[in-house]
Design a protein around this motif. Structure first.
Motif, short mmCIF file in Angstrom:
data_model
loop_
_atom_site.label_atom_id
_atom_site.label_comp_id
_atom_site.label_asym_id
_atom_site.label_seq_id
_atom_site.Cartn_x
_atom_site.Cartn_y
_atom_site.Cartn_z
N MET A 1 0.84 -1.20 0.00
CA MET A 1 0.00 0.00 0.00
C MET A 1 0.88 1.26 0.00
SD MET A 1 -2.97 1.03 2.71
CE MET A 1 -3.90 2.54 2.52
N THR A 2 0.49 2.26 -0.79
CA THR A 2 1.26 3.49 -0.90
C THR A 2 1.31 4.24 0.43
OG1 THR A 2 0.64 3.71 -3.22
CG2 THR A 2 1.46 5.68 -2.11
N LYS A 3 2.51 4.71 0.78
CA LYS A 3 2.67 5.55 1.98
C LYS A 3 2.74 7.01 1.57
CE LYS A 3 5.27 2.10 4.68
NZ LYS A 3 6.58 1.81 5.31
N ASN A 4 2.16 7.87 2.40
CA ASN A 4 2.18 9.31 2.16
C ASN A 4 2.69 10.00 3.43
OD1 ASN A 4 0.72 9.56 -0.57
ND2 ASN A 4 -0.71 8.33 0.62
N TRP A 5 3.87 10.61 3.34
CA TRP A 5 4.47 11.31 4.48
C TRP A 5 4.78 12.74 4.08
CZ3 TRP A 5 8.58 7.61 7.12
CH2 TRP A 5 7.93 6.44 7.54
N GLU A 41 -0.12 9.33 6.52
CA GLU A 41 0.17 8.55 7.73
C GLU A 41 1.10 9.29 8.69
OE1 GLU A 41 -0.87 5.94 4.33
OE2 GLU A 41 0.75 7.38 4.61
N GLN A 42 2.04 10.07 8.15
CA GLN A 42 3.01 10.79 8.97
C GLN A 42 3.14 12.21 8.45
OE1 GLN A 42 4.87 9.86 11.64
NE2 GLN A 42 5.58 7.76 11.47
N CYS A 77 13.36 5.04 4.21
CA CYS A 77 12.20 4.62 4.98
C CYS A 77 10.95 4.46 4.12
CB CYS A 77 11.92 5.60 6.12
SG CYS A 77 11.93 7.33 5.60
N LEU A 78 11.04 4.85 2.84
CA LEU A 78 9.91 4.75 1.93
C LEU A 78 10.30 3.97 0.69
CD1 LEU A 78 8.60 8.43 2.27
CD2 LEU A 78 7.64 6.39 3.35
N GLU A 79 9.30 3.66 -0.16
CA GLU A 79 9.51 2.86 -1.36
C GLU A 79 9.29 3.71 -2.61
OE1 GLU A 79 10.56 -0.22 -1.27
OE2 GLU A 79 10.48 -0.37 0.93
N TRP A 276 3.09 3.32 -13.95
CA TRP A 276 2.29 2.09 -14.01
C TRP A 276 1.86 1.64 -12.61
CZ3 TRP A 276 -0.35 1.07 -17.90
CH2 TRP A 276 0.14 1.16 -19.20
N MET A 277 2.75 1.82 -11.63
CA MET A 277 2.39 1.46 -10.26
C MET A 277 1.19 2.29 -9.79
SD MET A 277 6.12 1.01 -8.42
CE MET A 277 5.41 0.90 -6.78
N GLN A 278 1.22 3.60 -10.10
CA GLN A 278 0.09 4.44 -9.69
C GLN A 278 -1.18 4.07 -10.45
OE1 GLN A 278 -0.20 8.78 -10.43
NE2 GLN A 278 -0.30 8.93 -8.20
N ALA A 279 -1.05 3.74 -11.73
CA ALA A 279 -2.22 3.34 -12.52
C ALA A 279 -2.88 2.10 -11.91
CB ALA A 279 -1.82 3.08 -13.97
#
Length: 540
Positions: A1-5, A41-42, A77-79, A276-279
């Protein structure tokens, strides 16, 4: 799942600089929006209200920020599919061709030793691992006119070099202003509008359009000099990145996939993978095009790595590579699969851009049906369209227009809210939209209807995201604007000889803003109507 910081900084009180009024307020509102409206999330907040003297203080002193950046970004710490936003509201200074963020203890007489260099901050942000990093600066204050060259030029270059997206509160020859009546900086006020329900800006392209329209409008309204924000995106394909999925139209998703195809064709595999990941994340069900593309990109990356050695990879079977292999200048594509029609539509657009003809027997817009005296009033949701038919047959255009508004709200299950957001427009049943459209077409002799409006929209130059000028041209054509003046709803022409595309009117405009009313001149109407036109495109 996508992280948003995110890291958010806002500073009013300085030890050696003129104080600001609303920078702290801007930062707090941004933090609240990111946490509560977008679901980050952060969100790390450094502002005047933060406690001092603690071991890990978030009061915006230079040493506190340096310690945070060193400790937090020591290891990724992120992808690559994750997002990191940086927001700064305060003073910025340029010294010896380098940009610096001025923190509480920043001294303009000793910038190098008391301020935070932007190049150091960008270096640290780059190590966080996130694929999409967005920098937002409201730092070009008019209080800094005595400090010579303006903040921002080096920052743009560094962002460009590192593939970051940078958003600036004003252009190079302008300054950023705070407005007492708004109790905010004008840029952050418009930015939060743009990302919220009023602007519904899902992509960077649309955000840029909104800010470049709204901020000058506000500064003019409150009698300040012109201020024009600008966004620097590199490569340009990133302008189709979707910032806020809940505001994304079907056309936004389609444009994202086309950009991903193009990045892949250009051998920009890192960007192609991001897009493509976001699509795939945007799809409500697994996206077969995106999944196949990510596998294809992974194969290409592996081939590149092995090409640097003497190892040969097994070749892929022809079937595995057919999705992007389009060698013929003319190709007829037949698709009878009803699964995931928005994927088919995207592929169709891509093929058309490459001069490839497309035939799809499942999507025929046969307007001869509107001549059928026994027009079938179909509805996915068992909505009764007989009252609309009777009103149109009697040429009661105003009542029919109001009934259309009621029916669209019912079809979207948004009667309580009284307006349509982008998600509900995307999910409108095609059968119900077509029923409404065919009723208007039949009883107006094809003068009025959603498809008529869509045709005019395209004729004035609309292509996916659209600016305010396109909206003005459209409204001039359909008669909602006359001699550069927006008409009130009561001033519309409720007769059969109204301009082509004049209706439905309330059934469109009332639905596109949170304020149920006739707000035809609002920028949000551009976004909402574009979403509706995109939905009609997928229903054709």
């Amino acid at each position: 799942m996508t992280k948003n910081w995110a890291l958010v900084i806002g500073i009013n009180h300085y030890e050696f600089l003129e104080p600001l009024k609303y920078a702290k307020q801007d930062a707090q509102l941004m933090q609240n929006f990111l946490c509560n409206e977008i679901g980050f999330e952060q969100v790390f907040l450094f502002c005047d209200r933060s406690p001092k003297g603690l071991e890990a203080s978030t009061h915006p002193y230079r040493n506190n920020l340096l310690q945070f950046l060193q400790n937090f970004f020591e290891q990724p710490c992120l992808e690559p599919g994750d997002n990191f936003w940086f927001f700064f509201s305060g003073h910025g200074i340029e010294r010896s061709n380098q940009d610096y963020i001025m923190l509480c203890d920043g001294n303009p007489q000793d910038v190098e030793n008391t301020a935070l260099p932007v190049n150091y901050m960008i270096e640290k942000l780059r190590s966080c691992g996130a694929g999409n990093i967005i920098l937002i600066f409201d730092a070009c204050r008019d209080q800094n006119k005595t400090f010579g060259e303006k903040f921002g030029r080096q920052t743009q270059q560094l962002a460009h070099q590192n593939g970051f997206i940078s958003i600036f509160a004003c252009s190079c020859d302008e300054y950023s202003y705070e407005i007492d009546a708004l109790q905010q900086g004008v840029f952050t006020y418009a930015l939060l509008e743009a990302l919220g329900n009023q602007g519904q800006c899902a992509t960077l392209e649309r955000l840029n359009q909104y800010l470049r329209f709204r901020v000058p409008q506000l500064t003019h309204q409150y009698k300040h000099p012109r201020q024009t924000p600008h966004i620097v995106v590199e490569p340009k394909a990133k302008s189709h990145l979707i910032l806020l999925p809940k505001h994304a139209t079907l056309d936004d998703i389609s444009q994202l996939k086309i950009s991903a195809f193009q990045a892949e064709a250009d051998k920009n595999l890192e960007l192609a993978e991001q897009l493509w990941m976001q699509a795939n994340i945007m799809a409500s069900t697994p996206d077969i095009d995106a999944i196949a593309a990510m596998q294809r990109v992974a194969q290409l990356r592996a081939e590149f790595l092995y090409s640097q050695t003497n190892i040969t990879l097994p070749t892929s079977s022809p079937e595995e590579n057919t999705r992007l292999s389009l060698p013929l200048p003319t190709l007829e594509v037949t698709n009878t699969n009803n699964y995931h029609k928005e994927v088919n539509k995207t592929t169709e657009k891509l093929l058309k851009r490459n001069n490839i003809s497309v035939f799809n027997p499942d999507f025929k817009n046969n307007k001869s049906n509107i001549q059928d005296k026994n027009l079938n009033l179909c509805s996915t949701l068992e909505i009764n369209y007989q009252p609309l038919k009777d009103l149109l047959a009697a040429s009661k255009w105003k009542q029919a227009d109001r009934e259309t508004l009621t029916l669209l709200l019912k079809a979207a299950d948004r009667e309580k809210e009284g307006w349509l957001n982008i998600q509900s427009i995307n999910q409108l049943p095609c059968i119900d939209l077509c029923t409404i459209d065919q009723l208007w077409l039949k009883y107006s002799n094809e003068r009025f209807g959603l498809s008529v409006q869509k045709g005019i929209w395209e004729s004035v130059g609309a292509q996916g995201d659209n600016d305010y000028e396109i909206w003005c041209k459209f409204c001039d054509h359909v008669g909602w604007r006359v001699n550069n003046n927006w008409l009130f709803y009561s001033d519309l022409t409720f007769t059969s000889d109204a301009p082509q595309g004049h209706f439905p009117a309330a059934g469109v405009i009332h639905l596109l803003t949170p304020w149920r009313g006739w707000a035809i001149g609002s920028f949000s109407c551009v976004v909402g109507f574009s979403a509706l036109a995109s939905k009609m495109e997928t229903c054709d």
